[in-house]
Design a protein around this motif. Structure first.
Motif, PDB file in Angstrom:
ATOM      1  N   THR A  64       0.895  -1.108  -0.137  1.00  0.00           N
ATOM      2  CA  THR A  64      -0.190   0.040   0.149  1.00  0.00           C
ATOM      3  C   THR A  64       0.752   1.357   0.027  1.00  0.00           C
ATOM      4  O   THR A  64       2.049   1.117   0.812  1.00  0.00           O
ATOM      5  CB  THR A  64      -1.039   0.237   1.219  1.00  0.00           C
ATOM      6  OG1 THR A  64      -1.673  -1.067   1.382  1.00  0.00           O
ATOM      7  CG2 THR A  64      -1.979   1.219   1.128  1.00  0.00           C
ATOM      8  N   VAL A  65       0.418   2.166  -0.865  1.00  0.00           N
ATOM      9  CA  VAL A  65       1.137   3.397  -0.893  1.00  0.00           C
ATOM     10  C   VAL A  65       0.189   4.575  -0.710  1.00  0.00           C
ATOM     11  O   VAL A  65      -1.014   4.486  -1.003  1.00  0.00           O
ATOM     12  CB  VAL A  65       2.164   3.734  -2.231  1.00  0.00           C
ATOM     13  CG1 VAL A  65       3.215   2.844  -2.279  1.00  0.00           C
ATOM     14  CG2 VAL A  65       1.193   3.496  -3.525  1.00  0.00           C
ATOM     15  N   ALA A  66       0.546   5.697   0.045  1.00  0.00           N
ATOM     16  CA  ALA A  66      -0.339   6.785   0.282  1.00  0.00           C
ATOM     17  C   ALA A  66       0.084   7.764  -0.871  1.00  0.00           C
ATOM     18  O   ALA A  66       1.332   8.204  -1.029  1.00  0.00           O
ATOM     19  CB  ALA A  66      -0.105   7.486   1.698  1.00  0.00           C
ATOM     20  N   VAL A  67      -0.951   8.177  -1.600  1.00  0.00           N
ATOM     21  CA  VAL A  67      -0.499   9.279  -2.865  1.00  0.00           C
ATOM     22  C   VAL A  67      -1.246  10.628  -2.583  1.00  0.00           C
ATOM     23  O   VAL A  67      -2.564  10.316  -2.385  1.00  0.00           O
ATOM     24  CB  VAL A  67      -0.703   8.597  -4.050  1.00  0.00           C
ATOM     25  CG1 VAL A  67      -0.578   9.448  -5.457  1.00  0.00           C
ATOM     26  CG2 VAL A  67      -0.433   7.250  -4.312  1.00  0.00           C
ATOM     27  N   GLU A  68      -0.624  11.679  -2.749  1.00  0.00           N
ATOM     28  CA  GLU A  68      -1.185  12.676  -2.788  1.00  0.00           C
ATOM     29  C   GLU A  68      -1.417  13.312  -4.115  1.00  0.00           C
ATOM     30  O   GLU A  68      -0.446  13.589  -4.846  1.00  0.00           O
ATOM     31  CB  GLU A  68      -0.106  13.902  -1.594  1.00  0.00           C
ATOM     32  CG  GLU A  68      -0.716  15.276  -1.467  1.00  0.00           C
ATOM     33  CD  GLU A  68       0.017  15.672  -0.556  1.00  0.00           C
ATOM     34  OE1 GLU A  68      -0.444  16.339   0.411  1.00  0.00           O
ATOM     35  OE2 GLU A  68       1.104  16.449  -1.145  1.00  0.00           O
ATOM     36  N   VAL A  69      -2.568  13.725  -4.459  1.00  0.00           N
ATOM     37  CA  VAL A  69      -2.885  14.205  -5.452  1.00  0.00           C
ATOM     38  C   VAL A  69      -3.790  15.916  -5.407  1.00  0.00           C
ATOM     39  O   VAL A  69      -4.022  16.110  -4.526  1.00  0.00           O
ATOM     40  CB  VAL A  69      -4.200  13.440  -6.175  1.00  0.00           C
ATOM     41  CG1 VAL A  69      -4.579  14.153  -7.596  1.00  0.00           C
ATOM     42  CG2 VAL A  69      -3.985  12.074  -6.537  1.00  0.00           C
ATOM     43  N   THR A  70      -2.719  16.545  -6.229  1.00  0.00           N
ATOM     44  CA  THR A  70      -2.997  18.143  -6.377  1.00  0.00           C
ATOM     45  C   THR A  70      -3.826  18.557  -7.404  1.00  0.00           C
ATOM     46  O   THR A  70      -3.425  18.175  -8.768  1.00  0.00           O
ATOM     47  CB  THR A  70      -1.674  18.560  -6.230  1.00  0.00           C
ATOM     48  OG1 THR A  70      -0.750  18.260  -4.957  1.00  0.00           O
ATOM     49  CG2 THR A  70      -1.805  20.423  -6.267  1.00  0.00           C
ATOM     50  N   ARG A  71      -4.838  19.145  -7.337  1.00  0.00           N
ATOM     51  CA  ARG A  71      -5.262  19.869  -8.380  1.00  0.00           C
ATOM     52  C   ARG A  71      -6.008  20.905  -8.202  1.00  0.00           C
ATOM     53  O   ARG A  71      -5.881  21.561  -7.175  1.00  0.00           O
ATOM     54  CB  ARG A  71      -6.844  19.014  -8.622  1.00  0.00           C
ATOM     55  CG  ARG A  71      -7.752  19.146  -7.331  1.00  0.00           C
ATOM     56  CD  ARG A  71      -9.050  18.125  -7.353  1.00  0.00           C
ATOM     57  NE  ARG A  71      -9.938  18.174  -6.597  1.00  0.00           N
ATOM     58  CZ  ARG A  71     -10.755  19.137  -6.295  1.00  0.00           C
ATOM     59  NH1 ARG A  71     -11.158  19.879  -7.155  1.00  0.00           N
ATOM     60  NH2 ARG A  71     -11.535  19.302  -5.063  1.00  0.00           N
ATOM     61  N   LEU A  72      -6.253  21.789  -9.090  1.00  0.00           N
ATOM     62  CA  LEU A  72      -6.503  23.199  -9.228  1.00  0.00           C
ATOM     63  C   LEU A  72      -7.862  23.309  -9.332  1.00  0.00           C
ATOM     64  O   LEU A  72      -8.810  22.843  -9.954  1.00  0.00           O
ATOM     65  CB  LEU A  72      -6.085  24.289 -10.413  1.00  0.00           C
ATOM     66  CG  LEU A  72      -4.433  24.275 -10.061  1.00  0.00           C
ATOM     67  CD1 LEU A  72      -4.067  24.986 -11.442  1.00  0.00           C
ATOM     68  CD2 LEU A  72      -3.990  25.086  -9.286  1.00  0.00           C
ATOM     69  N   ALA A  73      -8.677  24.073  -8.061  1.00  0.00           N
ATOM     70  CA  ALA A  73     -10.204  24.416  -8.239  1.00  0.00           C
ATOM     71  C   ALA A  73     -10.358  25.813  -7.824  1.00  0.00           C
ATOM     72  O   ALA A  73      -9.620  26.547  -7.096  1.00  0.00           O
ATOM     73  CB  ALA A  73     -10.723  23.384  -7.128  1.00  0.00           C
ATOM     74  N   PRO A  74     -11.570  26.159  -8.257  1.00  0.00           N
ATOM     75  CA  PRO A  74     -11.889  27.588  -7.851  1.00  0.00           C
ATOM     76  C   PRO A  74     -12.398  27.665  -6.242  1.00  0.00           C
ATOM     77  O   PRO A  74     -12.976  26.763  -5.820  1.00  0.00           O
ATOM     78  CB  PRO A  74     -12.942  27.973  -8.753  1.00  0.00           C
ATOM     79  CG  PRO A  74     -13.679  26.583  -9.199  1.00  0.00           C
ATOM     80  CD  PRO A  74     -12.268  25.480  -9.168  1.00  0.00           C
ATOM     81  N   HIS A  75     -11.609  28.839  -5.764  1.00  0.00           N
ATOM     82  CA  HIS A  75     -12.197  29.117  -4.388  1.00  0.00           C
ATOM     83  C   HIS A  75     -13.488  29.315  -4.052  1.00  0.00           C
ATOM     84  O   HIS A  75     -14.235  30.151  -5.124  1.00  0.00           O
ATOM     85  CB  HIS A  75     -11.391  30.371  -3.977  1.00  0.00           C
ATOM     86  CG  HIS A  75     -11.399  30.307  -2.414  1.00  0.00           C
ATOM     87  ND1 HIS A  75     -12.553  31.055  -1.837  1.00  0.00           N
ATOM     88  CD2 HIS A  75     -10.766  30.049  -1.325  1.00  0.00           C
ATOM     89  CE1 HIS A  75     -12.267  30.938  -0.470  1.00  0.00           C
ATOM     90  NE2 HIS A  75     -11.420  30.456  -0.209  1.00  0.00           N
TER      91      HIS A  75
END
Length: 141
Positions: A64-75
């Motif tokens: 198992t690995v923990a993966v951090e996903v970054t996305r751009l979203a409007p505030h």
């Protein structure tokens, strides 16, 4: 006054089932439904496969690995695009990924309570067999 009554008589609509609601609803004809032309067994439903890309932040668990996903979203209030981060648990059957590796997450059946993604390696641009501009020999001058 007599002319008004005679003009109303001439405007009187012939008998119709819709006059004054005298016809019960059961006697009205049902709308025509079109037959279902798609056979459920022959054509599979199209489902988009969800894939994401992220960075491994924890690889201490087995498979198992923990993966951090970054996305751009409007505030929500200010409408400026901000970075939103979320961590996903992904299946790594061979324990091949280390902290800092960039992986592709592909949706799969639920493997455990928190794991429903499989971690796959991301192809780098060099792995495609196309040389980058910086790697091409410069022409002799």
């Amino acid at each position: 006054m007599a002319s008004l009554a005679s003009s109303l008589q001439s405007l009187k609509v012939s008998s119709s089932p819709f006059n004054h609601g005298s016809t019960p609803l059961s006697s009205l004809s049902k709308p025509i439904s079109f037959p279902n032309t798609r056979k459920p067994g022959l054509v599979p439903a199209i489902r988009a496969m969800k894939t994401m890309q992220g960075r491994v932040v924890c690889a201490t668990s087995d498979k198992t690995v923990a993966v951090e996903v970054t996305r751009l979203a409007p505030h929500p209030k200010y409408k400026r695009r901000v970075r939103m981060k979320k961590k996903y648990q992904a299946h790594d059957p061979e324990n091949e990924f280390k902290v800092g590796d960039v992986v592709r997450l592909e949706k799969s059946r639920p493997i455990s309570k928190t794991k429903s993604f499989i971690a796959l390696p991301v192809l780098k641009r060099n792995d495609l067999g196309i040389p980058m501009e910086s790697q091409q020999p410069s022409p002799p001058a």
